[in-house]
Design a protein around this motif. Structure first.
Motif, PDB file in Angstrom:
ATOM      1  N   GLY A  36      -9.650   1.287   3.287  1.00 47.75           N
ATOM      2  CA  GLY A  36      -9.532  -0.162   3.098  1.00 47.75           C
ATOM      3  C   GLY A  36      -8.331  -0.505   2.219  1.00 47.75           C
ATOM      4  N   ILE A  37      -7.721  -1.646   2.496  1.00 50.64           N
ATOM      5  CA  ILE A  37      -6.521  -2.064   1.765  1.00 50.64           C
ATOM      6  C   ILE A  37      -6.861  -3.236   0.846  1.00 50.64           C
ATOM      7  CG2 ILE A  37      -4.240  -3.140   2.037  1.00 50.64           C
ATOM      8  CD1 ILE A  37      -3.911  -1.588   4.613  1.00 50.64           C
ATOM      9  N   MET A  38      -6.405  -3.146  -0.397  1.00 51.06           N
ATOM     10  CA  MET A  38      -6.559  -4.244  -1.350  1.00 51.06           C
ATOM     11  C   MET A  38      -5.164  -4.726  -1.738  1.00 51.06           C
ATOM     12  SD  MET A  38      -9.635  -2.788  -3.754  1.00 51.06           S
ATOM     13  CE  MET A  38      -9.793  -4.346  -4.602  1.00 51.06           C
ATOM     14  N   ILE A  39      -4.833  -5.955  -1.386  1.00 50.21           N
ATOM     15  CA  ILE A  39      -3.515  -6.489  -1.691  1.00 50.21           C
ATOM     16  C   ILE A  39      -3.407  -6.737  -3.196  1.00 50.21           C
ATOM     17  CG2 ILE A  39      -1.872  -8.352  -1.245  1.00 50.21           C
ATOM     18  CD1 ILE A  39      -2.501  -6.611   1.199  1.00 50.21           C
ATOM     19  N   ALA A  40      -2.355  -6.195  -3.793  1.00 52.91           N
ATOM     20  CA  ALA A  40      -2.151  -6.354  -5.235  1.00 52.91           C
ATOM     21  C   ALA A  40      -1.078  -7.392  -5.545  1.00 52.91           C
ATOM     22  CB  ALA A  40      -1.764  -5.004  -5.852  1.00 52.91           C
ATOM     23  N   GLY A  41      -0.109  -7.545  -4.662  1.00 52.54           N
ATOM     24  CA  GLY A  41       0.967  -8.499  -4.925  1.00 52.54           C
ATOM     25  C   GLY A  41       1.710  -8.853  -3.653  1.00 52.54           C
ATOM     26  N   VAL A  42       2.191 -10.088  -3.607  1.00 47.74           N
ATOM     27  CA  VAL A  42       2.937 -10.560  -2.429  1.00 47.74           C
ATOM     28  C   VAL A  42       4.198 -11.264  -2.892  1.00 47.74           C
ATOM     29  CG1 VAL A  42       2.903 -12.088  -0.416  1.00 47.74           C
ATOM     30  CG2 VAL A  42       0.809 -10.895  -1.102  1.00 47.74           C
ATOM     31  N   GLY A  43       5.294 -10.961  -2.246  1.00 46.35           N
ATOM     32  CA  GLY A  43       6.545 -11.663  -2.504  1.00 46.35           C
ATOM     33  C   GLY A  43       7.170 -12.079  -1.185  1.00 46.35           C
ATOM     34  N   GLU A  44       7.651 -13.308  -1.126  1.00 49.38           N
ATOM     35  CA  GLU A  44       8.283 -13.764   0.115  1.00 49.38           C
ATOM     36  C   GLU A  44       9.380 -14.756  -0.216  1.00 49.38           C
ATOM     37  OE1 GLU A  44       5.670 -15.647   2.909  1.00 49.38           O
ATOM     38  OE2 GLU A  44       7.102 -15.449   4.557  1.00 49.38           O
ATOM     39  N   ARG A  45      10.519 -14.563   0.397  1.00 47.96           N
ATOM     40  CA  ARG A  45      11.648 -15.477   0.236  1.00 47.96           C
ATOM     41  C   ARG A  45      12.281 -15.739   1.604  1.00 47.96           C
ATOM     42  NH1 ARG A  45      14.041 -16.598  -4.856  1.00 47.96           N
ATOM     43  NH2 ARG A  45      12.360 -16.347  -6.403  1.00 47.96           N
ATOM     44  N   ASP A  46      12.927 -16.894   1.722  1.00 47.22           N
ATOM     45  CA  ASP A  46      13.704 -17.142   2.940  1.00 47.22           C
ATOM     46  C   ASP A  46      14.767 -16.064   3.074  1.00 47.22           C
ATOM     47  OD1 ASP A  46      12.259 -19.391   3.488  1.00 47.22           O
ATOM     48  OD2 ASP A  46      13.718 -20.780   2.625  1.00 47.22           O
ATOM     49  N   SER A  47      14.939 -15.606   4.282  1.00 42.09           N
ATOM     50  CA  SER A  47      15.911 -14.546   4.528  1.00 42.09           C
ATOM     51  C   SER A  47      17.301 -15.150   4.701  1.00 42.09           C
ATOM     52  CB  SER A  47      15.517 -13.767   5.787  1.00 42.09           C
ATOM     53  OG  SER A  47      16.372 -12.663   5.963  1.00 42.09           O
ATOM     54  N   ARG A  48      18.246 -14.565   4.029  1.00 43.76           N
ATOM     55  CA  ARG A  48      19.641 -14.974   4.200  1.00 43.76           C
ATOM     56  C   ARG A  48      20.464 -13.729   4.508  1.00 43.76           C
ATOM     57  NH1 ARG A  48      21.879 -17.983  -0.688  1.00 43.76           N
ATOM     58  NH2 ARG A  48      20.941 -16.239  -1.809  1.00 43.76           N
ATOM     59  N   GLY A  49      21.502 -13.898   5.293  1.00 45.75           N
ATOM     60  CA  GLY A  49      22.371 -12.768   5.625  1.00 45.75           C
ATOM     61  C   GLY A  49      21.790 -11.841   6.670  1.00 45.75           C
ATOM     62  N   VAL A  50      20.795 -12.299   7.414  1.00 45.92           N
ATOM     63  CA  VAL A  50      20.178 -11.479   8.467  1.00 45.92           C
ATOM     64  C   VAL A  50      20.075 -12.317   9.737  1.00 45.92           C
ATOM     65  CG1 VAL A  50      18.151 -10.138   9.178  1.00 45.92           C
ATOM     66  CG2 VAL A  50      18.822 -10.206   6.772  1.00 45.92           C
ATOM     67  N   ARG A  51      20.456 -11.745  10.869  1.00 45.68           N
ATOM     68  CA  ARG A  51      20.325 -12.429  12.150  1.00 45.68           C
ATOM     69  C   ARG A  51      19.880 -11.425  13.203  1.00 45.68           C
ATOM     70  NH1 ARG A  51      25.532 -15.442  13.789  1.00 45.68           N
ATOM     71  NH2 ARG A  51      26.200 -13.357  14.380  1.00 45.68           N
ATOM     72  N   LYS A  52      18.886 -11.819  13.984  1.00 47.52           N
ATOM     73  CA  LYS A  52      18.308 -10.956  15.015  1.00 47.52           C
ATOM     74  C   LYS A  52      17.919  -9.590  14.445  1.00 47.52           C
ATOM     75  CE  LYS A  52      20.814 -13.089  18.839  1.00 47.52           C
ATOM     76  NZ  LYS A  52      21.715 -12.889  19.983  1.00 47.52           N
ATOM     77  N   GLY A  53      17.425  -9.592  13.197  1.00 49.15           N
ATOM     78  CA  GLY A  53      16.974  -8.346  12.577  1.00 49.15           C
ATOM     79  C   GLY A  53      18.093  -7.464  12.070  1.00 49.15           C
ATOM     80  N   GLU A  54      19.336  -7.955  12.099  1.00 46.41           N
ATOM     81  CA  GLU A  54      20.474  -7.137  11.674  1.00 46.41           C
ATOM     82  C   GLU A  54      21.196  -7.831  10.520  1.00 46.41           C
ATOM     83  OE1 GLU A  54      22.953  -6.280  15.017  1.00 46.41           O
ATOM     84  OE2 GLU A  54      21.264  -5.793  16.310  1.00 46.41           O
ATOM     85  N   ILE A  55      21.719  -7.048   9.601  1.00 50.35           N
ATOM     86  CA  ILE A  55      22.420  -7.595   8.448  1.00 50.35           C
ATOM     87  C   ILE A  55      23.787  -8.115   8.876  1.00 50.35           C
ATOM     88  CG2 ILE A  55      23.397  -7.049   6.189  1.00 50.35           C
ATOM     89  CD1 ILE A  55      21.237  -4.867   5.957  1.00 50.35           C
ATOM     90  N   ILE A  56      24.055  -9.383   8.524  1.00 52.65           N
ATOM     91  CA  ILE A  56      25.387  -9.936   8.817  1.00 52.65           C
ATOM     92  C   ILE A  56      26.117 -10.318   7.526  1.00 52.65           C
ATOM     93  CG2 ILE A  56      24.759 -10.778  11.115  1.00 52.65           C
ATOM     94  CD1 ILE A  56      24.515 -13.588   9.857  1.00 52.65           C
ATOM     95  N   ASP A  57      25.386 -10.382   6.414  1.00 53.16           N
ATOM     96  CA  ASP A  57      26.022 -10.606   5.107  1.00 53.16           C
ATOM     97  C   ASP A  57      25.243  -9.785   4.085  1.00 53.16           C
ATOM     98  OD1 ASP A  57      26.709 -11.618   2.510  1.00 53.16           O
ATOM     99  OD2 ASP A  57      27.565 -13.381   3.495  1.00 53.16           O
ATOM    100  N   PHE A  58      25.830  -8.672   3.684  1.00 54.53           N
ATOM    101  CA  PHE A  58      25.132  -7.692   2.859  1.00 54.53           C
ATOM    102  C   PHE A  58      24.674  -8.294   1.524  1.00 54.53           C
ATOM    103  CE2 PHE A  58      24.533  -3.947   0.273  1.00 54.53           C
ATOM    104  CZ  PHE A  58      24.045  -3.013   1.167  1.00 54.53           C
ATOM    105  N   GLU A  59      25.551  -9.010   0.845  1.00 62.13           N
ATOM    106  CA  GLU A  59      25.221  -9.528  -0.482  1.00 62.13           C
ATOM    107  C   GLU A  59      24.112 -10.570  -0.428  1.00 62.13           C
ATOM    108  OE1 GLU A  59      26.155  -8.322  -3.313  1.00 62.13           O
ATOM    109  OE2 GLU A  59      27.381  -6.821  -2.291  1.00 62.13           O
ATOM    110  N   LEU A  60      24.172 -11.468   0.568  1.00 58.07           N
ATOM    111  CA  LEU A  60      23.125 -12.477   0.701  1.00 58.07           C
ATOM    112  C   LEU A  60      21.771 -11.827   1.001  1.00 58.07           C
ATOM    113  CD1 LEU A  60      24.844 -15.364   2.739  1.00 58.07           C
ATOM    114  CD2 LEU A  60      24.178 -15.374   0.325  1.00 58.07           C
ATOM    115  N   ALA A  61      21.782 -10.840   1.890  1.00 59.54           N
ATOM    116  CA  ALA A  61      20.541 -10.139   2.234  1.00 59.54           C
ATOM    117  C   ALA A  61      19.980  -9.397   1.023  1.00 59.54           C
ATOM    118  CB  ALA A  61      20.787  -9.171   3.391  1.00 59.54           C
ATOM    119  N   LEU A  62      20.855  -8.778   0.264  1.00 57.78           N
ATOM    120  CA  LEU A  62      20.432  -8.043  -0.937  1.00 57.78           C
ATOM    121  C   LEU A  62      19.796  -8.992  -1.948  1.00 57.78           C
ATOM    122  CD1 LEU A  62      20.372  -5.431  -2.576  1.00 57.78           C
ATOM    123  CD2 LEU A  62      22.719  -5.908  -3.327  1.00 57.78           C
TER     124      LEU A  62
END
Length: 416
Positions: A36-62
């Motif tokens: 069984g899995i117990m969630i301890a923490g969640v983080g989510e942010r809008d993605s920047r520097g990524v398109r179609k699952g591929e990095i297009i701007d390294f610094e923004l994605a980082l």
């Protein structure tokens, strides 16, 4: 006494990271001894520097990844530590079935004899020797059934008499540069990428029970820039892949079709969108508030739903064609299971049922506590599956064939 101490010890926290086109998700979780899995923490942010699952701007994605990780640590009040597991969504993933075989010899090294465990191991080793082009990287090699003297569908050939033993293997592979750039991004955080797993595979681990896998089912993870899919039949993975179409394309269609900004189009999709054209609502009007230079307006719901329906149907039919070509259409008794952010779109399960001519529903995460709603779980399915994958990797090696350790291969270095 030892068992008491072990029972009171907290399970180690495992961290999974999914870098999507729309959002970056970080999940920290503990896995109990019963799985069984117990969630301890969640983080989510809008993605920047990524398109179609591929990095297009390294610094923004980082920057997006670092912020999501900080959010997860803050919500769990624990440290992510030195390593995490990556969900490799998209990556132009494809699957390939392959078989390799060996002659079976008797005690005098003559053709024909009883199949031993060593024979099985050698046949599996031969089946894993699949050529991968330089621009591709193998993500998983997954065992299929065996073939004994041309007779297929053998689950365990040990102690059978034969002259030849062949083993089947399904390899999931992706674009090398796409996946290695994701690894480089993680190492720049800096944190170590312990391993990675295909996003469609992770989603299946989150929502499919052993009964579903035996019945046959296809899991479709509807992401922002890509759609991953993976099909099980008779308990084995038979097909996997990714197409570079997702929810962002629907937003783009609405934006261009109705002359709206992308923000307005995205809001319209989430609040009033539907994947099916509802005749009862076709005359309804939807008010669009003014924003910037746009003075506001009214859109017929039938117009909006027609735009969404066209793109979503096209996406699902692309996968249905792959299922049909792999001769799996008639063996998906477990139906179609939808995950990812796109699974929240109204009517998408009904549309999937029409396209696949099979039962369809939004995936429900099993044996997991800490995510509040059904839709929230489906949205995090790939990350939850990555936690399950990581937990299996950490367990001591199991001797039996078919144990989960045999299902996976190390991504980095192109091993099994």
């Amino acid at each position: 006494m030892k068992s008491e101490i072990r029972k009171n010890m907290a399970a180690p926290v495992i961290t999974a990271l999914e870098i999507g086109t729309s959002s970056v998700k970080v999940l920290m979780a503990e896995v109990r001894e019963d799985g069984g899995i117990m969630i301890a923490g969640v983080g989510e942010r809008d993605s920047r520097g990524v398109r179609k699952g591929e990095i297009i701007d390294f610094e923004l994605a980082l920057d997006s990844v670092r912020n999501a990780m900080e959010d997860a640590e803050s919500s769990s009040r624990k440290s992510i530590g030195e390593h995490l597991y990556l969900v490799a969504s998209g990556g132009r993933a494809e699957s390939l079935l392959h078989a390799g075989g060996i002659p079976v010899l008797n005690e005098y090294d003559e053709p024909g004899g009883e199949i031993t465990q060593d024979d099985v191991d050698h046949a599996l080793e031969a089946a894993r020797k699949i050529h991968v082009p330089d621009d591709r990287i193998r993500m998983h090699t997954l065992e299929q059934n065996f073939e004994v003297d041309g007779r297929g569908g053998i689950a365990n050939p040990v102690r059978m008499l034969a002259q030849e033993l062949r083993a089947g293997m399904l390899m999931i592979h992706g674009q090398r540069s796409v996946i290695e750039n994701l690894k480089k991004l993680i190492e720049s955080v800096p944190v170590t990428c312990a391993d990675a797993a295909f996003g469609g595979f992770c989603s299946a681990l989150a929502v499919l029970t052993p009964e579903h896998k035996r019945a046959g089912a296809v899991v479709i993870d509807l992401g922002g820039g890509t759609t991953d899919y993976l099909a099980y039949s008779a308990g084995l993975v038979r097909l996997a892949g990714s197409i570079a179409v997702g929810g962002d394309h629907i937003t783009g269609d609405i934006s261009s079709g109705l002359n709206l900004g992308r923000r307005q189009a995205e809001m319209l999709k989430k609040e009033s969108g539907s994947a099916i054209i509802n005749r009862l609502k076709s005359d309804q009007n939807i008010s669009i508030p003014p924003e910037g230079s746009y003075r506001g307006g009214i859109v017929r719901s039938s117009t909006l739903h027609t735009i969404i329906h066209a793109r979503m149907e096209e996406t699902l039919r692309l996968i249905a064609e792959q299922i049909e070509q792999s001769e799996l259409a008639g063996v998906l008794n477990g139906g179609v299971i939808l995950t990812g952010g796109g699974s929240a779109l109204e009517g998408v399960a009904d549309l999937a049922q029409q396209v696949f001519n099979a039962p369809a529903r939004v995936g429900r995460i099993y044996d997991c506590v800490g995510l509040s709603t059904k839709q929230e779980g489906a949205r995090f399915a790939a990350a939850i599956g990555a936690i399950r994958y990581a937990s299996a990797q950490r367990k001591p090696a199991a001797p039996a064939r078919g144990a989960i350790r045999n299902f996976f291969s190390k991504l980095w270095g192109g091993g099994e």
